[in-house]
Design an enzyme around this catalytic site. Structure first.
Site, PDB file in Angstrom:
ATOM      1  N   SER A   1       0.831  -1.215   0.000  1.00  0.00           N
ATOM      2  CA  SER A   1       0.000   0.000   0.000  1.00  0.00           C
ATOM      3  C   SER A   1       0.861   1.260   0.000  1.00  0.00           C
ATOM      4  O   SER A   1       2.040   1.230   0.383  1.00  0.00           O
ATOM      5  CB  SER A   1      -0.900   0.020   1.244  1.00  0.00           C
ATOM      6  OG  SER A   1      -1.698  -1.136   1.269  1.00  0.00           O
TER       7      SER A   1
HETATM    8  N1  SAM Z   1       0.340  -5.442   4.298  1.00  0.00           N
HETATM    9  C1  SAM Z   1       0.996  -5.682   3.053  1.00  0.00           C
HETATM   10  C2  SAM Z   1       2.357  -5.053   2.957  1.00  0.00           C
HETATM   11  O1  SAM Z   1       2.778  -4.361   3.902  1.00  0.00           O
HETATM   12  O2  SAM Z   1       3.005  -5.261   1.917  1.00  0.00           O
HETATM   13  C3  SAM Z   1       0.162  -5.279   1.855  1.00  0.00           C
HETATM   14  C4  SAM Z   1      -1.005  -6.092   1.692  1.00  0.00           C
HETATM   15  S1  SAM Z   1      -1.761  -6.146   0.130  1.00  0.00           S
HETATM   16  C5  SAM Z   1      -2.481  -4.563   0.005  1.00  0.00           C
HETATM   17  C6  SAM Z   1      -3.093  -7.256   0.593  1.00  0.00           C
HETATM   18  C7  SAM Z   1      -2.647  -8.684   0.809  1.00  0.00           C
HETATM   19  O3  SAM Z   1      -3.772  -9.412   1.337  1.00  0.00           O
HETATM   20  C8  SAM Z   1      -2.225  -9.409  -0.462  1.00  0.00           C
HETATM   21  O4  SAM Z   1      -0.932  -9.882  -0.325  1.00  0.00           O
HETATM   22  C9  SAM Z   1      -3.253 -10.545  -0.583  1.00  0.00           C
HETATM   23  O5  SAM Z   1      -2.719 -11.728  -1.137  1.00  0.00           O
HETATM   24  C10 SAM Z   1      -3.657 -10.728   0.862  1.00  0.00           C
HETATM   25  N2  SAM Z   1      -4.947 -11.422   1.083  1.00  0.00           N
HETATM   26  C11 SAM Z   1      -6.111 -11.341   0.382  1.00  0.00           C
HETATM   27  N3  SAM Z   1      -7.044 -12.135   0.937  1.00  0.00           N
HETATM   28  C12 SAM Z   1      -6.467 -12.725   2.022  1.00  0.00           C
HETATM   29  C13 SAM Z   1      -6.908 -13.641   3.018  1.00  0.00           C
HETATM   30  N4  SAM Z   1      -8.163 -14.134   3.040  1.00  0.00           N
HETATM   31  N5  SAM Z   1      -6.044 -14.021   3.973  1.00  0.00           N
HETATM   32  C14 SAM Z   1      -4.764 -13.556   3.996  1.00  0.00           C
HETATM   33  N6  SAM Z   1      -4.280 -12.691   3.081  1.00  0.00           N
HETATM   34  C15 SAM Z   1      -5.124 -12.263   2.116  1.00  0.00           C
END
Ligand code: SAM
Length: 219
Positions: free
Chosen positions: A60
């Protein structure tokens, strides 16, 4: 490397009012974002924008991370659950605030990204953050109740298991809304076993939260 760029980013985020709390400012000054992004986008590490991290996912924008962290009143010694490890950057920032007396578990549904996050965290000195592969919409019951839960992908509504696994007095922050649009950053404070105070803190745009209590698929 990139120290001046990081300083300038923090200065801009502070001037624009995204960063206000000293402990969060300190974390942004310390954690090297360029160590959490793939080499092809490293030069943009300190621009205030989301960056691709592979597998259709993003790290993000720093201003959005600042909004999320400031809205949760993170403090030393808290136990925090993050949903969506991605690159591990957000987890490292949380680690800086809660410290080793606290605890952080971050869940990622894509195994390759969980590995990427774990490697990045270890290399930068945050190897004590636990990264686990799974469906974060179901929470992490083993460690419940949590002081704080931070969701970094957008769900159609607050996932029930996360509300259940939040401590009374705890706070849950999550983007809620449609696929990629009409999303709101929501902060829910658990005032009692059955009482939630919900605040909507403005628009945002996140990748979808995919899982049992989220979206069923990508498209
Ligand atoms: N917090 C992260 C960082 O600092 O880089 C960025 C996160 S990114 C915006 C959102 C993440 O949520 C993605 O890597 C995606 O694969 C993950 N995601 C989506 N659905 C999910 C779930 N049900 N459980 C765990 N992770 C999930």
């Amino acid at each position: 490397m990139f120290e001046r760029e990081r300083e300038e980013l923090v200065e801009r985020l502070s001037r624009w009012g995204y960063l206000t709390k000293p402990e969060i400012v300190k974390a942004f000054k310390k954690v090297p974002r360029h160590e959490f992004v793939p080499p092809n986008v490293r030069d943009y590490s300190y621009a205030d924008q989301p960056l691709p991290i592979g597998h259709g996912q993003t790290i993000s924008a720093p201003s959005m991370i600042a909004i999320m962290m400031e809205s949760l009143d993170l403090a030393p010694m808290q136990r925090v659950l993050e949903i969506g490890a991605g690159s591990g950057y957000n987890a490292a920032l949380i680690a800086e605030v809660v410290g080793k007396e606290g605890e952080i578990v971050t869940i990622e549904r894509i195994a390759e990204l969980a590995e990427f996050a774990e490697e990045n965290l270890k290399r930068t000195g945050y190897g004590w953050v636990k990264v686990t592969v799974g469906d974060g919409t179901c929470g992490y019951k083993k460690g419940a109740p949590w002081d704080r839960i931070l969701v970094t992908a957008c769900a159609p509504e607050l996932p029930k298991p996360l509300v259940e696994q939040l401590k009374v007095g705890g706070k849950l922050g999550a983007p809620v809304g449609q696929h990629y649009m009409f999303q709101t950053w929501v902060v829910a404070e658990k005032r009692g076993e059955k009482e939630l105070k919900i605040q909507e803190r403005g628009g945002c745009s996140f990748v979808p939260l995919i899982g049992k209590c989220g979206w069923k698929e990508e498209g």
